[in-house]
Design a protein around this motif. Structure first.
Motif, PDB file in Angstrom:
ATOM      1  N   UNK A  59       0.501  -1.278   0.088  1.00  0.00           N
ATOM      2  CA  UNK A  59       0.566   0.409   0.128  1.00  0.00           C
ATOM      3  C   UNK A  59       1.217   1.513  -0.016  1.00  0.00           C
ATOM      4  N   UNK A  64      -2.760   4.259  -4.644  1.00  0.00           N
ATOM      5  CA  UNK A  64      -3.813   3.696  -4.997  1.00  0.00           C
ATOM      6  C   UNK A  64      -4.961   4.197  -6.488  1.00  0.00           C
ATOM      7  N   UNK A  81       0.770 -12.770   1.318  1.00  0.00           N
ATOM      8  CA  UNK A  81       0.484 -12.100   2.716  1.00  0.00           C
ATOM      9  C   UNK A  81       0.198 -10.640   2.278  1.00  0.00           C
ATOM     10  N   UNK A  84      -3.535  -9.059   2.067  1.00  0.00           N
ATOM     11  CA  UNK A  84      -4.513  -9.238   3.379  1.00  0.00           C
ATOM     12  C   UNK A  84      -4.861  -8.531   3.603  1.00  0.00           C
ATOM     13  N   UNK A  88      -8.614  -4.148   2.035  1.00  0.00           N
ATOM     14  CA  UNK A  88     -10.070  -4.021   1.786  1.00  0.00           C
ATOM     15  C   UNK A  88      -9.795  -3.024   1.912  1.00  0.00           C
ATOM     16  N   UNK A  89      -8.776  -2.298   0.926  1.00  0.00           N
ATOM     17  CA  UNK A  89      -9.100  -0.642   0.568  1.00  0.00           C
ATOM     18  C   UNK A  89     -10.059  -0.178   0.006  1.00  0.00           C
ATOM     19  N   UNK A  90     -10.215   0.802  -0.868  1.00  0.00           N
ATOM     20  CA  UNK A  90     -11.426   1.114  -1.852  1.00  0.00           C
ATOM     21  C   UNK A  90     -11.028   1.792  -2.586  1.00  0.00           C
TER      22      UNK A  90
ATOM     23  N   UNK B  11     -10.092  -3.490   9.923  1.00  0.00           N
ATOM     24  CA  UNK B  11      -9.400  -4.410   8.800  1.00  0.00           C
ATOM     25  C   UNK B  11      -9.245  -2.797   8.132  1.00  0.00           C
ATOM     26  N   UNK B  16      -6.411   3.358   5.314  1.00  0.00           N
ATOM     27  CA  UNK B  16      -7.355   2.293   4.721  1.00  0.00           C
ATOM     28  C   UNK B  16      -6.791   2.666   3.172  1.00  0.00           C
ATOM     29  N   UNK B  17      -6.187   1.586   2.204  1.00  0.00           N
ATOM     30  CA  UNK B  17      -5.834   2.224   1.189  1.00  0.00           C
ATOM     31  C   UNK B  17      -6.350   2.420   0.470  1.00  0.00           C
ATOM     32  N   UNK B  18      -6.282   4.166  -0.265  1.00  0.00           N
ATOM     33  CA  UNK B  18      -7.207   3.853  -1.454  1.00  0.00           C
ATOM     34  C   UNK B  18      -8.708   5.690  -0.996  1.00  0.00           C
ATOM     35  N   UNK B  19      -8.370   5.286   0.698  1.00  0.00           N
ATOM     36  CA  UNK B  19      -9.382   6.192   0.779  1.00  0.00           C
ATOM     37  C   UNK B  19      -9.102   7.771   1.183  1.00  0.00           C
ATOM     38  N   UNK B  56       3.431  -7.086  11.371  1.00  0.00           N
ATOM     39  CA  UNK B  56       4.378  -8.174  10.719  1.00  0.00           C
ATOM     40  C   UNK B  56       5.733  -7.598  10.964  1.00  0.00           C
ATOM     41  N   UNK B  76      -8.109 -14.767  12.282  1.00  0.00           N
ATOM     42  CA  UNK B  76      -8.457 -14.391  10.263  1.00  0.00           C
ATOM     43  C   UNK B  76      -7.223 -13.340  10.500  1.00  0.00           C
ATOM     44  N   UNK B  77      -6.512 -13.302   9.126  1.00  0.00           N
ATOM     45  CA  UNK B  77      -5.074 -13.306   8.990  1.00  0.00           C
ATOM     46  C   UNK B  77      -4.929 -12.132  10.070  1.00  0.00           C
ATOM     47  N   UNK B  81      -1.402 -12.969  10.653  1.00  0.00           N
ATOM     48  CA  UNK B  81      -0.126 -12.398   9.616  1.00  0.00           C
ATOM     49  C   UNK B  81       1.192 -12.269   9.854  1.00  0.00           C
ATOM     50  N   UNK B  84       2.553 -16.053   9.921  1.00  0.00           N
ATOM     51  CA  UNK B  84       3.690 -16.416   8.309  1.00  0.00           C
ATOM     52  C   UNK B  84       5.161 -16.349   8.263  1.00  0.00           C
ATOM     53  N   UNK B 141     -17.455 -14.381  12.813  1.00  0.00           N
ATOM     54  CA  UNK B 141     -17.800 -14.661  11.534  1.00  0.00           C
ATOM     55  C   UNK B 141     -16.290 -15.965  12.005  1.00  0.00           C
TER      56      UNK B 141
END
Lengths: 250, 250
Positions: A59, A64, A81, A84, A88-90, B11, B16-19, B56, B76-77, B81, B84, B141
């Motif tokens: 990212x 983006x 990896x 992951x 979740x981006x937009x 998440x 947030x990517x792209x936001x 990470x 959940x990842x 994560x 790994x 979930x």
């Protein structure tokens, strides 16, 4: 074309957690000695392909809306990896060409988010901008594809992860006559043939058969770096051990 | 006891990517506004528990041979994560208390490496040094456990990821009378009850029932940060929105 090695490491890449060998100790002190998860950016004109997504800072590396087209060799965590958090981006969806692996990795298929998974078929070429990409099967513990990428009269074959090559792949790549061969070379020469990755012996055998103009070794572990300290003379000048950040104009 | 928030993000955490919202733009410019994957270090004397492994950079944060005992809430990842790469290290095995989830995440069970997975049972307390840990079921979930951690007369309940609480968990934690409650609060108040995570309404309802001495909210997305800019007055002083790096002496 231009190929940039964003990462050249295996799962045993330096610095390996808990390892006190010279290579790993050195890599802890000097970021230039580190090997991140094997992955490469291939560019032709304005078109960019990212081969594998094991880097966890994708990212930050790619803006983006301007993410490269992704080619996944396989769905092991060290190759996916970075997807992951990214998913979740937009915004714009990211095309992800991948092997037809019904399992994928964790919940990537269940919750793809931005990722547009497009399974490809072996030897069934497709176009991405000026590049023609032919997926070829490899020999690994999960369904895995290498990619043969052509633009104009230049040809790059990127073959990792693999232990040896299937006869059909070896024949295809040999006849295709790559300008540059990038190949898995995870381990130093071993007494028994390794199962999932090339050692130096298998990598050199594949290079001898394919006869590319030049070959770069990637997906490297700390034991190979250690071995290379005393054995770098074994390679002729057209065979190069890749490092993170190396850029090749093909 | 001491609890340190190593990460407080969901998440959808900023950036947030792209936001391009104010919160995400701000978090890109100011690392202090970022939220990393929700996780916490709990210390009592020399004993350390790490709740969740979504960061990470765990290999850089914790020296080999001195890794904390791990408690996983679920597989959940964004909560595992960091395991790994870590698992391929060498040396002492790392105990990983986890829910009895037969799937795990990706190939962690198949190739555990350093990780010593030890499934726990709900309401079946176990000891780690001076701490007694009781796993409690949550509503998510994937099979998910919260952890109630006691040392001397101090008690920390760490309950994420969850949407509301199962009646048995709510009754247990209420009667247990935690000093500190850390609870999932991923979203601003929503018109319909969310499925997998608390919104502010559900988090406040759980706090009202449990009546801890104080409550900290975690697992936060950018939309909640945005909402908080105009609504921080809604919380009484014993309810605090956690930030990465916050440390609480309990």
């Amino acid at each position: 074309m231009r190929l940039s090695f964003l990462g050249t490491g295996s799962t045993s890449a330096p610095p390996l957690y808990g390892c006190d060998c010279d290579i790993c100790t050195g890599a802890r002190a000097d970021p230039g000695m580190r090997r991140r998860p094997a992955s490469a950016l291939v560019e032709a004109g304005e078109t960019r392909l990212l081969i594998d997504a094991g880097l966890t800072d994708l990212a930050e590396r790619f803006a983006a809306g301007d993410f490269p087209v992704l080619l996944l060799t396989h769905f092991h965590p060290d190759h996916v990896q970075g997807l992951f958090p990214l998913r979740w981006g937009v915004g714009k969806r990211i095309p992800v060409h991948c092997p037809p692996d019904s399992q994928g990795c964790a919940d990537l298929y269940k919750n793809p988010g931005l990722l547009d998974f497009q399974p490809v078929r072996q030897f069934d070429a497709f176009r991405v901008g000026p590049m023609t990409v032919t997926p070829v099967p490899l020999i690994h513990s999960k369904v895995t594809l290498g990619y043969c990428i052509e633009s104009g009269d230049r040809r790059i074959a990127y073959l990792t992860d693999t232990a040896g090559l299937p006869p059909k792949t070896e024949a295809f790549v040999r006849d295709w006559q790559p300008t540059l061969l990038v190949i898995d070379c995870s381990h130093p020469p071993s007494s028994e043939p390794p199962n999932n990755h090339n050692d130096v012996t298998l990598a050199l055998a594949a290079i001898a058969t394919i006869q590319p103009q030049y070959a770069w070794l990637t997906h490297i572990g700390h034991e190979l770096d250690h071995w290379l300290n005393n054995n770098s003379h074994v390679f002729p000048p057209q065979i190069v051990v890749a490092c993170d950040g190396d850029v090749i104009d093909v």
